[in-house]
Design an enzyme around this catalytic site. Structure first.
Site, PDB file in Angstrom:
ATOM      1  N   GLU A 150       0.840  -1.191   0.000  1.00 31.25           N
ATOM      2  CA  GLU A 150       0.000   0.000   0.000  1.00 31.25           C
ATOM      3  C   GLU A 150       0.881   1.248   0.000  1.00 31.25           C
ATOM      4  O   GLU A 150       1.942   1.283   0.619  1.00 31.25           O
ATOM      5  CB  GLU A 150      -0.884  -0.010   1.251  1.00 31.25           C
ATOM      6  CG  GLU A 150      -1.912   1.101   1.311  1.00 31.25           C
ATOM      7  CD  GLU A 150      -2.792   1.024   2.562  1.00 31.25           C
ATOM      8  OE1 GLU A 150      -3.897   1.577   2.529  1.00 31.25           O
ATOM      9  OE2 GLU A 150      -2.362   0.398   3.561  1.00 31.25           O
ATOM     10  N   LYS A 192     -10.258   0.636  -2.163  1.00 35.25           N
ATOM     11  CA  LYS A 192     -10.317   0.239  -0.759  1.00 35.25           C
ATOM     12  C   LYS A 192     -11.698   0.517  -0.163  1.00 35.25           C
ATOM     13  O   LYS A 192     -12.181   1.650  -0.174  1.00 35.25           O
ATOM     14  CB  LYS A 192      -9.242   0.992   0.021  1.00 35.25           C
ATOM     15  CG  LYS A 192      -9.041   0.532   1.453  1.00 35.25           C
ATOM     16  CD  LYS A 192      -7.866   1.307   2.060  1.00 35.25           C
ATOM     17  CE  LYS A 192      -7.536   0.818   3.464  1.00 35.25           C
ATOM     18  NZ  LYS A 192      -6.373   1.564   4.027  1.00 35.25           N
ATOM     19  N   CYS A 207      -5.065  -3.602   3.078  1.00 37.70           N
ATOM     20  CA  CYS A 207      -4.728  -3.272   4.462  1.00 37.70           C
ATOM     21  C   CYS A 207      -5.885  -3.463   5.448  1.00 37.70           C
ATOM     22  O   CYS A 207      -6.190  -4.582   5.837  1.00 37.70           O
ATOM     23  CB  CYS A 207      -4.173  -1.854   4.529  1.00 37.70           C
ATOM     24  SG  CYS A 207      -3.208  -1.527   6.044  1.00 37.70           S
TER      25      CYS A 207
END
Length: 276
Positions: A41, A113, A155
């Protein structure tokens, strides 16, 4: 097939971060094909105020960062999960987007995301508010590739099992996770969550992480990039330092695990549905 995860210590200088990635790809050149490479990321810009992402944001067609990463995939003949880059969204914010490029630099798919890191952590930063800068994504992504179906997450998504179940139900065999887990949360949560998601989905999990102190210690990430088998075993791990974590994975291993423990058929709960 060969998979390689790059562990980075990215900072606020895009050109410096890009130079490091190029150097690492030069060192990786060659090997078996297909070769799937996963970057972490924020691989090109990390550690400053999140609003700095806006200065480098472009749209899907015109993003210079996207074009640069696609060119790397073509140059090195790799399938590239290109970490995350900012892509323009509405309301003066951006998506945190991960692209999957093929070995000709063509876009096979992308993922924005879904879960934004708005949390308080007992570290030097204290308060994280990604939603000030980023828009949440609006869909689940599983990409068809010549070597299998690849699910994409980023993440903080790791904490949300419904997303991973949704990817499994869409056929995922490999799940990629570019990440920048904080050192405080990563020390306790990172590995158990990775293993749980791999066991639940019966997929290979490829988690490429940021590591160490960023920008004079203002941010500190956990590292521990991992390749986790669909049985939940840690097949390869890089606890510290920058550089490559490489492994061979055999998708044939998935078939027996899913046949012997058919969790999808046994699950009595309705499939997860993304809230709008």
């Amino acid at each position: 097939m060969q998979v390689s995860l790059l562990q980075c210590q990215s900072g606020r200088d895009v050109e410096e971060n890009l130079s490091f990635i190029r150097e690492q790809l030069d060192a990786l050149a060659g090997g078996e094909r297909p070769h799937l490479v996963v970057l972490p990321e924020c691989c090109l810009l990390f550690g400053g105020h999140e609003r700095q992402q806006l200065a480098y944001a472009g749209d899907d067609a015109g993003s210079e960062l996207k074009q640069t990463l696609a060119a790397l995939a073509k140059q090195y003949g790799i399938y590239l999960v290109a970490g995350t880059i900012p892509i323009l969204a509405d309301e003066g914010r951006v998506f945190s987007r991960s692209y999957l490029f093929d070995d000709s630099g063509e876009t096979l798919g992308h993922y924005d995301k879904l879960h934004l890191f708005d949390v308080d952590v007992d570290d030097g930063t204290k308060s994280y508010r990604e939603s000030d800068t980023f828009c949440p994504g609006e869909g689940v992504t599983v990409v068809d590739t010549p070597f299998g179906k690849v699910g994409m997450a980023i993440c903080y998504d790791l904490r949300f099992a419904d997303l991973f179940r949704a990817m499994r139900l869409q056929g995922a065999e490999i799940i990629v996770l570019p990440a920048a887990f904080t050192r405080v949360t990563g020390r306790t949560h990172w590995l158990p969550l990775l293993q749980a998601r791999a066991i639940e989905t019966q997929c290979f999990l490829l988690a490429a992480a940021q590591w160490g102190e960023h920008n004079q210690g203002k941010r500190e990430t956990w590292g521990h990039s991992c390749v986790i088998s669909p049985w939940g075993e840690v097949q390869a791990i890089k606890p510290e330092g920058c550089g490559w974590l490489s492994a061979e994975i055999d998708l044939k291993a998935i078939e027996g695990i899913r046949r012997n423990i058919p969790v999808v058929a046994h699950n009595r709960f309705e499939p997860p549905k993304l809230k709008r």
